[in-house]
Design a protein around this motif. Structure first.
Motif, short mmCIF file in Angstrom:
data_model
loop_
_atom_site.label_atom_id
_atom_site.label_comp_id
_atom_site.label_asym_id
_atom_site.label_seq_id
_atom_site.Cartn_x
_atom_site.Cartn_y
_atom_site.Cartn_z
N THR A 161 0.84 -1.20 0.00
CA THR A 161 0.00 0.00 0.00
C THR A 161 0.87 1.25 0.00
O THR A 161 1.95 1.27 0.61
CB THR A 161 -0.92 0.01 1.24
N ILE A 162 0.39 2.28 -0.67
CA ILE A 162 1.05 3.58 -0.73
C ILE A 162 0.15 4.57 0.02
O ILE A 162 -1.01 4.75 -0.36
CB ILE A 162 1.22 4.04 -2.18
N TYR A 163 0.67 5.20 1.06
CA TYR A 163 -0.09 6.17 1.84
C TYR A 163 0.35 7.58 1.48
O TYR A 163 1.55 7.87 1.44
CB TYR A 163 0.10 5.92 3.34
N LEU A 164 -0.63 8.44 1.20
CA LEU A 164 -0.37 9.82 0.80
C LEU A 164 -1.08 10.78 1.75
O LEU A 164 -2.19 10.50 2.21
CB LEU A 164 -0.88 10.06 -0.63
N ILE A 165 -0.45 11.94 1.98
CA ILE A 165 -1.02 12.90 2.93
C ILE A 165 -0.45 14.29 2.64
O ILE A 165 0.69 14.40 2.17
CB ILE A 165 -0.69 12.47 4.38
N PRO A 166 -1.22 15.36 2.90
CA PRO A 166 -0.62 16.70 2.85
C PRO A 166 0.45 16.82 3.93
O PRO A 166 0.28 16.31 5.04
CB PRO A 166 -1.81 17.63 3.15
N ASP A 167 1.54 17.49 3.62
CA ASP A 167 2.64 17.63 4.59
C ASP A 167 2.15 18.23 5.91
O ASP A 167 2.57 17.81 6.99
CB ASP A 167 3.74 18.53 4.00
#
Length: 202
Positions: A161-167
């Motif tokens: 899984t690849i997790y993405l988030i605003p810094d």
């Protein structure tokens, strides 16, 4: 005399006042939405590239490798690379510059977006808390980045899984704007959103 119709000065002032109020409400709302809009764009970009790599692996009958970040599992450059592994030797040889077909810096295309997750967030299977790297494919070694490949039958050599988030959300611990992309055993790519109401990925 003919009847002359038009707007009075008072009517124009009222209309301009209403437009000013509407703009005053809309601009802050839009500014608050911008990180979510950019994150959604980043998730679509990654998902589209994964689907493209899978399709190319099937059509060319050889492995396509997706590598994340730099060697030694460093993800801070928010970059991923796609390699056309013609000789199917990435697992033993590693990076070969002439096989690189695409490089994407997520934070360049989508400002302040990248790999990461807020502390206390769950894995996409909602079983336990997420720990470790924000990209969970563990094919990497001491001298390789985090990576996996699509095989000629469209399946991956390993799931993850690849997790993405605003810094800013990773720093503050905000979870509701989190996104994730997972690849299962058959090569299906699924997009996830975090639901704060249920505290679950959906």
């Amino acid at each position: 005399m003919q009847n002359q119709k038009g707007f009075s000065l008072i009517e124009l002032i009222v209309v301009m006042a209403i437009m000013g109020i509407a703009a005053g409400i809309a601009v802050p709302v839009y500014n608050n939405m911008k990180p979510q809009i950019r994150l959604n764009g980043a998730a679509r970009q990654v998902m589209g590239d994964l689907m493209w790599a899978r399709m190319r692996a099937i059509s060319e009958n050889n492995n396509y490798v997706i590598a994340f970040g730099e060697v030694n599992k460093i993800l801070t450059n928010d970059t991923y690379y796609i390699y056309d592994d013609n000789d199917n030797d990435f697992s033993s040889v590693g990076i070969e510059a002439d096989e690189l077909v695409k490089e994407v810096v997520i934070s360049d295309k989508y400002k302040d977006m990248g790999y990461g997750y807020a502390p206390g967030i769950k894995k996409t299977n909602n079983s336990s808390l997420l720990t470790g790297d924000a990209v969970t494919f563990n094919s990497g070694g001491a001298s390789k980045p985090i990576w996996f490949n699509f095989k000629p039958n469209g399946s991956p050599n390993i799931t993850g899984t690849i997790y993405l988030i605003p810094d800013e959300d990773e720093a503050s611990g905000r979870k509701d704007r989190s996104r994730a992309l997972s690849v299962n055993q058959t090569g299906r790519i699924k997009s996830w959103r975090y639901n704060m109401a249920s505290n679950l990925w959906e």
